[in-house]
Design an enzyme around this catalytic site. Structure first.
Site, mmCIF file in Angstrom:
data_model
loop_
_atom_site.group_PDB
_atom_site.id
_atom_site.type_symbol
_atom_site.label_atom_id
_atom_site.label_comp_id
_atom_site.label_asym_id
_atom_site.label_seq_id
_atom_site.Cartn_x
_atom_site.Cartn_y
_atom_site.Cartn_z
ATOM 1 N N ALA A 74 43.440 -67.612 5.364
ATOM 2 C CA ALA A 74 44.554 -67.802 5.986
ATOM 3 C C ALA A 74 45.727 -67.803 4.774
ATOM 4 O O ALA A 74 46.584 -66.935 4.710
ATOM 5 C CB ALA A 74 44.918 -68.652 7.128
ATOM 6 N N ARG A 97 26.584 -73.371 22.390
ATOM 7 C CA ARG A 97 26.692 -74.193 21.267
ATOM 8 C C ARG A 97 26.669 -75.802 21.999
ATOM 9 O O ARG A 97 26.090 -76.728 21.546
ATOM 10 C CB ARG A 97 27.565 -74.399 20.258
ATOM 11 C CG ARG A 97 27.501 -73.271 19.369
ATOM 12 C CD ARG A 97 28.586 -72.910 18.506
ATOM 13 N NE ARG A 97 28.285 -71.844 17.158
ATOM 14 C CZ ARG A 97 29.161 -71.500 16.520
ATOM 15 N NH1 ARG A 97 30.273 -72.031 16.546
ATOM 16 N NH2 ARG A 97 28.742 -70.425 15.938
#
Lengths: 250, 639, 231
Positions: free
Chosen positions: B46, B332
């Protein structure tokens, strides 16, 4: 995962800052788990030192999974230690024996001045990239990704070179402290791809000149860099860079 | 003063919002851009992509990272891939489908408009990265290869072997270095942000410490961008890099920025178990291993026999037993939670009892060793390197670990926090993943924010805001510097008897135990009681050696741990307040009969944004209601 | 011109200059060896060859100057590289381990100077006037150049030095030749393969070829075979 621990004698390079002379310091360390990584062993030593109010050993590290390229030291004369294709953080103490003496030195090169103890300054590598280690494309100006067709083998070869983590072990291991393996991997990653062609020769020339300016040594084709590289970067990259460099220069 | 939480979502149909918004936004005149300075903290996907793109536009950029080079940010460790809705495989993908999957995968706790924009932009990211020379995997015809990832029903994941994060980061890094060479980005590596400078209610700069010389310095700008990653290291052991920290976002929070949904943490089920007390971090293995591996533990508690000596009928393949249709491929969070349950029952394996087997014996029998080697060879090698056990012969041992944090500083549609001028991008904001992130979406979000969203929205802010010229001699700057210097001096003056890591480990174990895979009210309340005690002990008894004016890694860590000790309390407070289960936040009290997370959409369909009221003080909760117009609220089921 | 200067100053440029001059020297050495091996054919043929060389006059001088310059360039650029390389390391390691360095590779710095030392000796023996007596008389017969070579190499000490020197040269070349290919980017030199084999092979040929001469001379002297030659 064994419960036995080992005892070690560590001779560690201590240097307060870039200007001071530095010397080896010897420490005994008991209860080292063979399952600990080399850096965890150093953590353990540092905890002991701190509890005795002795300055802990400075060393660089971050991801500890062999990809960030931040860690590294010369262990018993080998950059990143004795295991092949392994960074220091992924070297485990089970590769050492009870009673071993381990000599730990920083990567030594004029291009990598010591900051403190085992931590070194590798910003020279960033400056080499600044000299041309990129494709000049602005955000937003790219064509659709599949417009550029790249043969699978070219893409795979580029990836082989692009895997370099920039740790500097090649420089550390080279008898001449040459940075050619790093620089050539960066040059070839781009020169093997069609996107990298427009700047191919100027890139090779400028990056090599910057590498020289940073005070790294010259390649004498001894291939020690390849042996030390944790990512198996091939010295074929150096050959290819040499070729591009002549073309660029003459 | 309670500020209103306006998410600034543009009007209009979902698929037109971003296009329309881009048109409506104000532009900065090209000649004026170089008069604006923007600070970017963090150089991961980012941060680096934002810094490079802003510089290309003409802004003056100052970029900061604590590592020795921007190339080392932890984005580099992402293995699997990056999603985009290109639909190259012709399997029916589209931005709308990616949008839908992400909202649903996030368990309906993300902002629809943001997610839709992310899905729209995803394709441009791939184009951009290829143009930069990212060597994505290719087909023999020269086109890009895709794979299916994380249980997605379409193949939308682009990848570069097992090092996608590395290659994308090197792409963004090369763009950043190009701009540094041009002179329009000034790079500060080995420099840590320690304070946000807020003047007249606007973020105007940061105070930093040069980690080599210890010099404290202030930098003034017209806007500050934080791309400083997640807070997984609050748990001490995580798959994050050792340096990952909450310091930048936490100190911004203390200056008024709201922290959103800190209790949304993601736990990855297939990590290599803890080996002992000296363990410093955990290593993740791709969850693709669960495609062929079978998860089991002994039926009997405290069964210490080696795996091979435990006969078939004394093994409990608990995922296959409990979830017959999904078996070992449950999501998950379910896989992680169930591993915890069996270990809590004393059926865990390995020396610590905190591991379960992931067994490939059947797969090797069925497919042959060569096929398994072709599929997972590199993962098996990695496992063997770390654990010294051969997974072709012995079953692997795995255990879950903290891996990603969905929570972060609150931002509006423009990625600006409630503090004007403070933008937050990547994992550092709370953004697009809701309560659970899908595989291969973190890289997508980081680059979307940096390349394609922030460069527009920051222009809108700069063009539409009156920003007074100030210099570092402003009195508020001196105050901010003083705060930093005092804190440093205080840490060095304690000279106690315990190490920084010792406190960090204590906090981490507590958080893992009480606010990890499964949480309940009593445990959370206990943690809320314990954290201030640990914090107090830290400030009385920590031993930080050395001086402030040198390369002092203990001091660096001490500052970060001090922040985790404050932040941990907020994490637990948020988890306690959210009386529902959703995504990565599982409250034992709120589950369906099937043991699934039970959301409470009536009462908790909102973003919880917390306002800081002082260390140890109860923070103020601000709610941003979430509306689901496009994707209808449903309950997950994997039976 | 400034581009060329930049090239010569660069690390790769210098390396390639060493490589090119090395190639020229290798060609010379091969020709020299072929010529010298005529010694096996007896004094007559060898002397004819030597005479032919000397009667080239100007051309020979030009070649000698060229050879001298090539040697100088090879040595000067190598010295420049060695100095730079030493500086590039700074402080030396307390311990070093040599993973894939062959003996030839490790000893380049020593075999080079050894060869130079030998070269001077060699020139004193056969080209320049030397501070020691030289004679071309063998068994009372003036055998001209053949005799000079014969007498010089008959000295066992000298023979040992010569053999040691040409073995150094062989080692030097077994690394040097493949190194040329790597320095100019012929990729196949990076891996064990034909180029490395040729490089090693050439090293052996040079070492054995030149060594055979003093051995042969001693052999024919002590075995009495020389007398047959002379008759």
């Amino acid at each position: 995962m064994s419960a036995k621990t080992i005892k070690l004698t560590l001779k560690v390079w201590r240097q307060k800052n870039a200007k001071s002379k530095g010397k080896f310091e010897t420490h005994k360390l008991d209860h080292v788990s063979p399952d600990a990584s080399f850096l965890e062993m150093l953590d353990q030593l540092n905890e002991n030192l701190t509890l005795k109010n002795n300055d802990p050993i400075a060393f660089d590290h971050d991801c500890r999974e062999g990809i960030c390229g931040m860690c590294g030291a010369v262990v018993n004369g080998e950059a990143h230690g004795p295991e092949k294709s392994t960074t220091l953080c992924q070297l485990h103490m089970r590769h050492f024996k009870n009673g071993d003496t381990i000599i730990i030195e920083p990567f030594r090169a004029k291009g990598f001045p010591v900051i403190k103890d085992l931590a070194i300054d590798r910003t020279a590598f960033d400056r080499v990239i600044q000299a041309g280690g990129y494709i000049s494309v602005r955000t937003g100006s790219a064509p659709d990704a599949n417009v550029i067709l790249i043969p699978k083998d070219a893409s795979d070869s580029a990836m082989d070179a692009a895997q370099c983590i920039g740790c500097g072990a090649c420089v550390a291991a080279c008898p001449n402290a040459s940075a050619m393996l790093f620089v050539s991997a960066k040059i070839n990653h781009l020169s093997l791809l069609p996107q990298g062609q427009p700047e191919r020769y100027s890139r090779a020339k400028n990056m090599v000149l910057q590498m020289d300016k940073e005070g790294f040594g010259n390649c004498s084709n001894e291939y020690q860099c390849e042996a030390a590289c944790p990512k198996d970067i091939s010295v074929e990259n150096i050959a290819r860079m040499n070729r591009d460099y002549v073309k660029a220069s003459l | 003063m309670t500020k209103s939480l306006n998410s600034n979502i543009p009007e209009g149909a979902m698929h037109e919002k971003w296009t329309q918004h881009k048109f409506n936004m104000k532009l900065v005149n090209p000649a004026n851009k170089r008069k604006h300075t923007v600070i970017v903290v963090g150089s991961g996907l980012a941060g680096a992509s934002a810094a490079a793109s802003l510089s290309e536009l003409g802004y003056k950029v100052k970029c900061f990272c604590f590592q020795d080079s921007p190339r080392r940010a932890h984005s580099i460790a992402a293995q699997g891939g990056i999603n985009a809705s290109k639909n190259y495989p012709n399997d029916g993908d589209s931005p709308r489908r990616l949008f839908y999957d992400t909202v649903k995968g996030g368990d309906f706790r993300a902002r629809e408009a943001n997610v839709h924009r992310l899905a729209e932009i995803s394709n441009s990211i791939i184009d951009q990265c290829v143009a930069q020379g990212v060597p994505f995997a290719r087909e023999y015809g020269g086109t890009l290869d895709n794979r299916s990832f994380g249980g997605a029903q379409v193949s939308r994941t682009f990848y570069a072997r097992g090092q996608t994060g590395q290659q994308l980061l090197l792409g963004a890094y090369s763009a950043l270095e190009k701009e540094i060479a041009k002179g329009s980005v000034e790079m500060f590596s080995r420099t840590e942000m320690l304070e946000l400078i807020v003047i007249d209610g606007k973020a105007r700069g940061i105070v930093t410490r040069n980690l080599v010389t210890g010099k404290i310095e202030s930098h003034i700008a017209d806007a500050v961008v934080l791309g400083t990653g997640g807070y997984g290291n609050a748990y001490f052991l995580s798959t994050n890099a050792m340096g990952c920290n909450v310091t930048a976002t936490w100190r911004a929070h203390k200056k008024g920025a709201y922290f959103a949904n800190p209790c949304y943490t993601q736990i990855h089920p297939t990590c290599i178990p803890v080996h002992g007390d000296s363990q410093s971090k955990l290593t993740l293995m791709s969850e693709s291993l669960r495609n062929d591996g079978r998860v089991w533990v002994p039926k009997q508690a405290d069964d210490k026999r080696p795996a091979k000596q435990i006969p078939e009928d004394e093994r409990d393949y608990y995922l296959e037993r409990k979830y017959p249709s999904f078996g070992n491929l449950v999501p998950r969070d379910l896989a992680s939670r169930n591993a915890k349950y069996v270990c809590d029952e004393g059926r865990g394996v390995g020396p610590s009892g905190l591991a379960v087997y992931l067994d490939f014996a059947d797969a090797i029998k069925r497919l042959g060793k060569d096929t398994i080697k072709a599929r997972y060879g590199n993962l098996f090698d990695m496992y063997q390197r770390i654990s010294a056990s051969d997974p072709y012969k012995e079953p692997m041992m795995i255990y879950p670990a903290i891996h990603y944090t969905m929570g972060g500083l609150w931002v509006d549609y423009n990625l600006m926090s409630n503090l004007p001028g403070l933008f937050v991008i990547g994992e550092a904001n709370f953004s697009d993943h809701g309560a659970n992130r899908l595989g291969a979406s973190a890289l997508m979000q980081g680059l979307a924010d940096g390349y394609f969203i922030l460069p527009y929205t920051i222009g809108n802010y700069l063009a539409g805001t009156k920003i007074d010229p100030i210099t570092v001699s402003h009195p508020d700057v001196a105050t901010a510097e003083k705060t930093v210097i005092n804190k440093t001096e205080q840490l060095l003056s304690i000279k106690g008897t315990r190490t920084v890591d010792d406190f960090h480990r204590e906090l981490g174990l507590l958080l893992w135990d009480k606010c990890g895979m499964a949480r309940d009210e009593s445990g959370l309340k206990e943690a809320l009681k314990r954290i201030p005690e640990i914090r107090e002990a830290f400030w009385k008894d920590v031993n930080v050696l050395g001086s402030p004016g040198e390369f002092n890694q203990t001091l660096e860590r001490a500052g970060r741990v001090a922040d985790f000790l404050e932040f941990g309390e907020l994490l637990v407070t948020d988890a306690l307040h959210r009386k529902e289960s959703c995504g990565g936040h599982f409250r034992e009290e709120y589950q369906t009969d099937e043991g699934e997370a039970q959301r409470d959409d009536e009462n908790f369909c909102y973003v919880a944004a917390w306002e800081f009221n002082g260390v140890g003080e109860t923070p103020t909760l601000h709610k941003e209601a979430l509306a689901f117009e496009e994707v209808h609220l449903t309950q997950r089921s994997y039976k | 011109m400034s581009t060329f200067k930049t090239y010569l100053n660069s690390s790769i440029g210098k390396k390639q200059v060493v490589a090119v001059s090395g190639v020229a020297l290798v060609i010379f050495i091969i020709l020299h060896l072929i010529g010298n091996l005529l010694i096996f054919k007896g004094p007559e043929l060898f002397n004819t060859y030597a005479h032919a060389l000397h009667s080239m006059g100007r051309l020979l001088q030009v070649m000698e100057i060229g050879l001298f310059l090539t040697f100088s360039v090879h040595i000067i650029f190598t010295i420049a590289l060695i100095i730079e390389n030493k500086n590039a390391r700074g402080r030396a390691y307390a311990v070093t381990k040599n993973k894939n360095r062959s003996f030839a590779t490790q000893t380049m710095r020593y075999t080079g100077p050894l060869v130079l030392f030998f070269l001077i000796l060699h020139l004193l023996d056969f080209t320049w006037s030397a501070p020691w007596p030289k004679t071309s008389i063998v068994n009372g017969q003036d055998l001209a150049t053949y005799g000079m070579v014969f007498n010089a190499l008959l000295n066992p000490m000298r023979a040992v030095v010569y053999i040691a020197a040409v073995c150094s040269l062989g080692f030097h070349l077994s690394h040097g030749v493949q190194s040329v290919f790597q320095s100019f980017g012929v990729v196949s030199a990076s891996r064990p393969g034909p180029i490395r084999t040729i490089s090693k092979g050439l090293g052996y040929i040079i070492a054995i070829g030149f060594s055979s001469i003093p051995l042969y001379i001693n052999y024919i002297h002590y075995s009495g075979a020389l007398l047959c030659h002379l008759q």
